[in-house]
Design a protein around this motif. Structure first.
Motif, PDB file in Angstrom:
ATOM      1  N   VAL A 148      -6.338  -1.532   2.369  1.00  0.00           N
ATOM      2  CA  VAL A 148      -5.025  -2.103   2.680  1.00  0.00           C
ATOM      3  C   VAL A 148      -4.040  -0.950   2.564  1.00  0.00           C
ATOM      4  CG1 VAL A 148      -3.272  -3.784   2.013  1.00  0.00           C
ATOM      5  CG2 VAL A 148      -5.703  -4.341   1.757  1.00  0.00           C
ATOM      6  N   GLN A 149      -3.370  -0.619   3.640  1.00  0.00           N
ATOM      7  CA  GLN A 149      -2.599   0.627   3.668  1.00  0.00           C
ATOM      8  C   GLN A 149      -1.385   0.527   4.571  1.00  0.00           C
ATOM      9  OE1 GLN A 149      -6.027   2.822   5.304  1.00  0.00           O
ATOM     10  NE2 GLN A 149      -4.909   3.084   7.236  1.00  0.00           N
ATOM     11  N   HIS A 184       1.766  -8.613   1.373  1.00  0.00           N
ATOM     12  CA  HIS A 184       0.461  -9.106   0.911  1.00  0.00           C
ATOM     13  C   HIS A 184       0.474  -9.282  -0.603  1.00  0.00           C
ATOM     14  CE1 HIS A 184      -1.782  -5.408  -0.718  1.00  0.00           C
ATOM     15  NE2 HIS A 184      -0.563  -5.005  -0.522  1.00  0.00           N
ATOM     16  N   TYR A 185      -0.624  -9.750  -1.145  1.00  0.00           N
ATOM     17  CA  TYR A 185      -0.776 -10.024  -2.577  1.00  0.00           C
ATOM     18  C   TYR A 185      -1.738  -8.979  -3.122  1.00  0.00           C
ATOM     19  CZ  TYR A 185      -1.896 -13.073  -6.691  1.00  0.00           C
ATOM     20  OH  TYR A 185      -2.088 -13.611  -7.957  1.00  0.00           O
ATOM     21  N   PRO A 186      -1.201  -7.863  -3.602  1.00  0.00           N
ATOM     22  CA  PRO A 186      -2.067  -6.748  -4.019  1.00  0.00           C
ATOM     23  C   PRO A 186      -3.105  -7.219  -5.037  1.00  0.00           C
ATOM     24  CG  PRO A 186       0.241  -6.080  -4.043  1.00  0.00           C
ATOM     25  CD  PRO A 186       0.223  -7.570  -3.837  1.00  0.00           C
ATOM     26  N   THR A 218      -5.738  -9.530  -2.217  1.00  0.00           N
ATOM     27  CA  THR A 218      -6.061  -9.184  -0.831  1.00  0.00           C
ATOM     28  C   THR A 218      -7.411  -8.467  -0.756  1.00  0.00           C
ATOM     29  OG1 THR A 218      -3.708  -8.728  -0.630  1.00  0.00           O
ATOM     30  CG2 THR A 218      -5.082  -8.158   1.239  1.00  0.00           C
ATOM     31  N   GLU A 219      -7.539  -7.399  -1.512  1.00  0.00           N
ATOM     32  CA  GLU A 219      -8.762  -6.597  -1.468  1.00  0.00           C
ATOM     33  C   GLU A 219      -9.977  -7.434  -1.885  1.00  0.00           C
ATOM     34  OE1 GLU A 219      -5.883  -5.815  -2.797  1.00  0.00           O
ATOM     35  OE2 GLU A 219      -5.259  -3.842  -2.069  1.00  0.00           O
ATOM     36  N   GLN A 264      -5.933 -15.062  -8.808  1.00  0.00           N
ATOM     37  CA  GLN A 264      -6.234 -14.556  -7.469  1.00  0.00           C
ATOM     38  C   GLN A 264      -7.306 -15.337  -6.727  1.00  0.00           C
ATOM     39  OE1 GLN A 264      -6.640 -10.277  -7.617  1.00  0.00           O
ATOM     40  NE2 GLN A 264      -4.636 -10.035  -8.588  1.00  0.00           N
TER      41      GLN A 264
END
Lengths: 84, 161, 161, 84
Positions: free
Chosen positions: C12-13, C59-61, C64-65, D60
């Protein structure tokens, strides 16, 4: 005049990539042309061109079954395609 | 389809290609609109237990380009395609080298995916290319796969999407 | 799946990306084997009659990943995936800029296509990204599409391929 | 302590991206936490957080319906996702 092309394994087995044939009634359809080629070149050609999965194209369009030919047509014999 | 005609390009070439450049060209042809689904095929490193040292790709010049253009037109008739491109290499290729690239741009991602897969399935069964693998045991013409024929056949009849 | 574990990467960048480089990296992770199906999404130039001057991607750091990694694992459990990568941009983007790239390598082209489309469908409905379009009339949060939810739902239950 | 996050349209509507809440029995589940936030911040929050398509996540992971919370949990409120 008919232009006849052979590709890939067929070309190798016949040791022939292309030939030209004078126009005559005996080659007025695909089956007639194939018989003419076999009669002229012998058993090896009859065996190779008689293979089950042989594909025949007239003027760059694949043909199922027999088809009338006209003077000037381009006929091709090739095995199932394997590109992509 | 409504709107401008899709841009369609076909290239049969010996030279390698850059997928980023091809994708940029595809996007320009679609007025910079649409998502892109793309497929890249490569030379195998081994096939059916045989090591592949190199590959010879033969084709039927003229018929190849025409048959691919027809495949692209069929895809554009079924899905809202903005642009579609096929690049297929011929000649001698080494293991791991790129062989084929198919890219489709569409405003609908499902159309982009479906059209791209449709084009690949038809390319595998209709476009006159033949692969010969060269290895330690000599040359070997790759056999057509029944599986490819059935993949292509599933597009017939059924619904467009 | 048998064989080595698939290589899976998520990024994500803010930075743009080069699809050719991403595809090379994907191939290296798959020992240079397999065909590649890839999808690239771009910022629209207009949406629902509104002109898009730029887009803000939030996004939701962390989540997301993790959610993308889970999507990739689900894909690898369903299809014989050699490698899969997702790159998703965040921050401010201009019209026509790349947003997302999904690439899947597999020895089977149908698996590459299916896994790539599956990942996109789940990304659209599960990964916590939000798009805000900025135009002459101010900002406008993009609405979730019912259509995307139904695209994702069709992967549930049915056969793997 | 609970960490509470808001994203996208919700964050804008509440003018709040994150807050922390002392742990207490009243926030021992998601519904309790939401009620506590609305009681503390007023009708605007009640309307925004009560929207039909609100998504709630705990640590999350998206949660359907109610769920018990524990001291230290991270809770997020956000609208349907629109990435890709």
């Amino acid at each position: 005049m008919l232009k006849v092309l052979f590709f890939a394994r067929i070309k190798e087995q016949l040791d022939c990539g292309a030939l030209e044939l004078e126009w005559q009634d005996a080659v007025a359809d695909l089956d007639g042309l194939q018989e003419q080629l076999c009669a002229a070149h012998g058993d090896q050609w009859r065996e190779v061109l008689g293979q089950d999965n042989m594909i025949r194209a007239v003027n760059q369009t694949v043909v199922d079954g027999n088809r009338a030919l006209r003077d000037g047509d381009e006929v091709a014999f090739f095995p199932p395609v394997t590109g992509g | 389809m409504a709107g401008p005609l899709p841009m369609m390009t076909v290239s049969v070439q010996e030279a390698d290609f850059d997928v980023a450049q091809l994708q940029e060209a595809l996007r320009s042809g679609a007025q910079q609109e649409g998502a892109v689904a793309a497929f890249t095929g490569y030379v195998r490193r081994s096939n059916e237990q045989r090591q592949v040292e190199s590959m010879e790709l033969e084709h039927y010049p003229g018929m190849t380009e025409n048959s691919i253009a027809e495949i692209l037109q069929q895809a554009a008739a079924r899905w809202p395609v903005l642009a579609a491109s096929v690049v297929h290499r011929v000649g001698k290729l080494g293991p791991g080298e790129r062989i084929v690239w198919v890219g489709v741009s569409s405003s609908h991602r499902e159309a982009a995916f479906s059209a791209c897969e449709f084009i690949m399935d038809y390319l595998k069964t209709r476009a006159p290319f033949w692969k010969k693998e060269l290895g330690p045991d000599g040359g070997h013409w790759v056999s057509a796969r029944e599986h490819d024929t059935s993949r292509a056949a599933r597009w017939q009849g059924g619904s467009a999407q």
